[in-house]
Design a protein around this motif. Structure first.
Motif: not given
Length: 371
Positions: A104-133
């Motif tokens: 809901m980009p036209e909204q402000s506050g909490p509504a505007e903060r919910v959405g979809t995060l797009s990340i390139p597939m070649e990105a590297k994800f590194v665990i900072n906390d929780g590698q044992h989990r």
């Protein structure tokens, strides 16, 4: 009032010739930097979230070396409790340019903060906390693939290099404090021995009133004589290998033993009545300290196995003849004390239990647990 529909589970798309992951996410800000909170199916965790290889030197890694001995126990926790396990969120860094699309980009506050995060597939994800989990999840999935559709929360930060990732690891662990064993026993409803210990304490008024249930240590001014962790360890040693068909039978045996022991220490009951303070007793005597309680549990194990139907009060009467002063070099120096200080190592516990058994005319078996 607007209704916000959350995105579905992570998916992949191809846009302008570039493949990307799409995560349902909530955007936040810490220290002026954006971060994102999402949920990820367990089956994707091993593929997406990596940890540095052990052979890299510490200064080139963003986290501690994986302690592989911890993983099987954590994995068993998941597989043996599929209906009520709980894992806290993983924290990861992403080294790519990401795109957040608000629902809901036209909204402000909490509504505007919910959405979809797009990340390139070649990105590297590194665990900072929780590698044992993460490693435990991977092992649990190999044993029970049905867990793959369950989810875990992920907190994603945008990677700004190794130095920042190392600082994140240091900051995330800076104020981490492991809960005391006492409060762990108090709150653990999976461990049968923890349940036995709690029931034993509840059925012995002296223990119920004089046991510290949150801390493993007692301050000089504490009105408590014992800690829950010490009684848990001692009761575990007491019941080791003892035949008992039900939980109630195990509790009854332990209650019978500890009541017989308490009868041999009039000072314990004086503290309960308020005639002397707990601090004075702990300062001058050693019979409430964990090393002695553990040793008494080991000696008691012999009573339960070899003298189960006898009068324990008569067998334990010799305890009253011992000099329990901390300052008594004979017999405690080199056993329960070292240089006048109460110490509890495996050797201390064993030497103390052997001496008590000798005084009582009992032969007790070796106990390898010094917890």
């Amino acid at each position: 009032m607007a209704t916000i529909e959350l995105p579905e589970a992570p998916s992949t798309t191809a846009r302008a010739g570039e493949f990307e992951y799409n995560f349902p996410a909530i955007r936040g800000v810490q220290a002026g930097r954006e971060y994102y909170i999402t949920m990820c199916p367990l089956r994707l965790i091993p593929r997406l979230f990596l940890f540095d290889e052990d052979e890299l030197p510490a200064e080139m890694r963003a986290q501690r070396t994986l302690n592989r001995s911890r993983v099987p126990e954590m994995a068993r926790y998941i597989t043996e409790n599929p209906d009520n396990y709980i894992f806290s969120a993983l924290t990861a860094s992403v080294d790519a340019d990401v795109t957040f699309r608000s629902l809901m980009p036209e909204q402000s506050g909490p509504a505007e903060r919910v959405g979809t995060l797009s990340i390139p597939m070649e990105a590297k994800f590194v665990i900072n906390d929780g590698q044992h989990r993460r490693a435990a999840i991977q092992q649990a999935l190999s044993e029970n693939s049905a867990l793959g559709d369950e989810t875990i929360a992920i907190v994603m930060f945008m990677d700004v290099g190794l130095e920042r990732c190392q600082q994140m690891f240091a900051d995330l662990n800076r104020y981490a404090i492991r809960p005391s064993k006492s409060i762990g026993v108090l709150y653990d409803h999976r461990d049968p021995m923890a349940a036995v210990t709690r029931l034993v304490i509840d059925q012995i008024p002296l223990f119920k009133d004089l046991t510290e249930t949150e801390s493993n240590n007692l301050s000089p001014r504490s009105r408590k004589l014992f800690t829950l962790s010490a009684l848990h360890t001692a009761t575990g040693a007491l019941l080791e290998g003892v035949e008992a068909e039900t939980l109630t039978e195990r509790v009854d045996l332990a209650v019978r033993f500890w009541k017989a022991v308490a009868d041999q220490f009039p000072l314990w009951k004086q503290v309960l009545r308020g005639d002397v303070t707990a601090g004075e007793v702990r300062k001058d005597f050693i019979h409430t300290h964990s090393v002695v309680l553990h040793a008494l549990g080991i000696v008691g194990n012999t009573l339960l196995i070899e003298h189960r139907d006898e009068d324990w009060a008569e067998l334990l009467a010799g305890l009253q003849g011992l000099d329990w002063h901390r300052s008594a070099e004979d017999p405690w120096e080199g056993r329960a004390t070292t240089g006048g200080r109460v110490t509890k190592s495996r050797a201390n516990v064993q030497l103390t239990s052997e001496y008590i058994a000798q005084v009582l005319g009992l032969e007790e078996k070796n106990d390898g647990d010094s917890a």
